[in-house]
Design an enzyme around this catalytic site. Structure first.
Site, PDB file in Angstrom:
ATOM      1  N   GLY A   1      -2.095   5.938  -3.541  1.00 52.89           N
ATOM      2  CA  GLY A   1      -1.976   5.245  -4.806  1.00 52.89           C
ATOM      3  C   GLY A   1      -3.302   5.051  -5.514  1.00 52.89           C
ATOM      4  O   GLY A   1      -3.434   5.293  -6.709  1.00 52.89           O
TER       5      GLY A   1
ATOM      6  N   ASP B   1       0.810  -1.214   0.000  1.00 50.31           N
ATOM      7  CA  ASP B   1       0.000   0.000   0.000  1.00 50.31           C
ATOM      8  C   ASP B   1       0.845   1.267   0.000  1.00 50.31           C
ATOM      9  O   ASP B   1       0.317   2.357  -0.174  1.00 50.31           O
ATOM     10  CB  ASP B   1      -0.921   0.019   1.225  1.00 50.31           C
TER      11      ASP B   1
END
Length: 521
Positions: A415, A280
């Protein structure tokens, strides 16, 4: 002295105030005109202190300059001692009072008070706040600390002093708690923490410790040298700011004391290493970062950014010139040339030229980054009230490493959000023009680049000019709002284009569905 709208540091007497305000039983008599009392607000507003700083001002006015301002100072010293009954007193002059040359030090000593009176010579036109704080602390050590004969550390707990935390220090309150816990977990006993929370009597017994932990070299570096000279105490050089630096700090303390670092290093209670390596967090890799502030926090932040989070440090610097050499060395290790300046306009020019994706700095850089629409996290003084949180939020130690990760990552586009922004960049509600939601999501970037339009783009521009004259019927607008936001913009654009191509002045529900059928073929 340079006149400026913003300044990173105040004059040196503000540094002396930081030491006096951090301590108990110490009073500061400042020979100063009425206007120089503004500094009280720094402590009561930013740190939300419930009491004024322990400072007595002579507050002479213009009409007093033709009389005996020296007598005003003597009266202020005597009255302050009678009213506050401090254990010790420091005396000095502000930058304005320095010009009238009344010699506060000589006058205070001549009064003959029954407590230690420590004169401060703080050149207001050559030095600044951090230097003033460091010199004040050094003078307190020089005048009050006495050497103590210590037994060898073998067979007993090692004892240390924690030096450097002050009032108006960036997260100093919480750093002290975190590092105290860490040292106690290692088996080190704390003798005195100073200046924060200490009394003059505590300063007198600094010599009883085996060594000193210098958390903030800008404040305590000179005092530590004085203690080494007077009491033969070594100092820990590593500042435990960041995950790697905290491990280095533990190893240095253990090397000096003979303690075993393994029990503390096994099962390190920090999530930062794993979180920064997890899938992540891949969007952090290669983010371009600019770092500016005081030297201690800048050097540490550059290491954390480059070694622990995978950022690319594209620029760094500090405003306190006394530590320019250390910052230049850290910058050179990253292939950079350090920016050493106390002019915020130079810093703004550097940030604008480099166009980083994240700025780590003081509240000055926060304002600059906000104007340039660049994410920013505050890592250093000077800071504002919102960066003095009610919650426990250290910068140092293992918990401090967790706080750094959370604080620095929060302003960045995550992201998934970055992916969605790219996927739906044409949508009027979810586009590059709108900006990231966590930055307010309003307005485009200040800098726009004009790109030549391709032939089909020119055609769509012509359609857009026509569609600006098309009116949406209320029922059609209501139906449009039922479409998911991330495709709503495309549906709206296609419908207006369809209406323009068919010469329709008003879009109704039927037109909306006709357009949908047309473009779905």
């Amino acid at each position: 002295m340079q006149l400026t709208v913003w300044t990173y540091e105040g004059p040196p007497h503000v540094g002396a105030m930081r030491i006096a305000t951090a301590m108990s039983g110490l009073h500061y008599v400042l020979h100063a005109p009425q206007g120089d009392t503004y500094a009280d607000l720094l402590f009561t507003m930013i740190e939300r202190r419930g009491a004024r700083p322990p400072v007595t001002y002579t507050t002479f006015q213009a009409r007093d300059l033709g009389t005996d301002t020296a007598e005003l100072f003597k009266t202020a010293v005597i009255d302050a001692h009678a009213r506050f009954q401090p254990q010790a007193m420091i005396v000095g002059a502000s930058c304005t009072a320095e010009l009238i040359q009344d010699d506060p030090a000589g006058m205070a000593l001549a009064i003959g008070l029954p407590i230690p009176v420590i004169p401060l010579e703080l050149p207001s036109y050559q030095k600044k706040e951090n230097w003033g704080a460091a010199e004040t602390f050094r003078q307190l050590v020089r005048h009050l600390t006495t050497a103590v004969e210590r037994t060898p550390m073998a067979g007993r707990k090692p004892v240390c002093n924690i030096l450097g935390p002050t009032a108006l220090g960036f997260r100093h309150r919480d750093d002290v708690v975190e590092i105290t816990r860490l040292l106690e977990r290692m088996g080190v006993q704390i003798n005195v923490t100073a200046p924060l929370g200490a009394t003059p009597a505590d300063i007198a017994r600094l010599g009883a410790a085996d060594f000193n932990v210098v958390l903030y070299p800008e404040i305590a570096g000179e005092a530590a040298k004085q203690l080494e000279k007077q009491c033969g105490q070594p100092s820990i050089k590593t500042v435990p700011l960041g995950y790697g630096a905290t491990i280095d700090f533990i190893k240095e303390v253990c090397a000096l004391t003979g303690l075993d670092p393994a029990p503390v290093l096994n099962g390190v209670p920090s999530r930062m290493p794993w979180w920064s390596r997890s899938v992540d967090s891949t969007y952090l890799t290669g983010k371009r970062v600019f770092v500016f502030g005081d030297a201690t926090h800048v050097i540490a932040a550059a290491r954390v950014a480059s070694e622990e989070l995978g950022f690319e440090v594209v620029g760094m610097g500090c405003y306190n010139r006394e530590f320019a050499r250390e910052v230049r060395a850290a910058a050179a290790d990253l292939g950079l040339t350090a920016l050493i300046t106390d002019d915020y306009l130079e810093v703004e020019d550097a940030i604008a030229a480099l166009q980083p994706e994240l700025v780590l700095g003081s509240q000055m850089e926060r304002h600059i980054a906000k104007r340039l629409r660049i994410p920013c996290a505050v890592i250093s003084a000077p800071f504002h009230v919102q960066d003095h949180p009610a919650r426990f939020s250290p910068q140092m130690g293992f918990e401090g490493a967790n706080v750094l990760f959370d604080t620095w990552v929060h302003p960045l586009v995550m992201g998934l959000e970055e992916h969605l922004l790219h996927m739906f960049r044409d949508d009027f509600e979810f586009s590059d023009e709108a900006g990231a939601s966590h930055l307010g999501g309003h307005g485009a970037s200040a800098a726009k680049t004009t790109v030549p339009l391709a032939a089909d783009a020119v055609a769509s521009t012509d359609v857009a000019s026509v569609s600006s004259e098309i009116v949406w019927a209320p029922d059609a607008e209501a139906e449009l709002k039922k479409i998911p936001f991330f495709v709503r913009g495309k549906a709206k654009k296609n419908t207006e284009r369809f209406a323009a191509e068919h010469g329709l002045a008003t879009i109704g529900v039927e037109t909306l569905y006709d357009a949908k059928s047309h473009y779905s073929r």
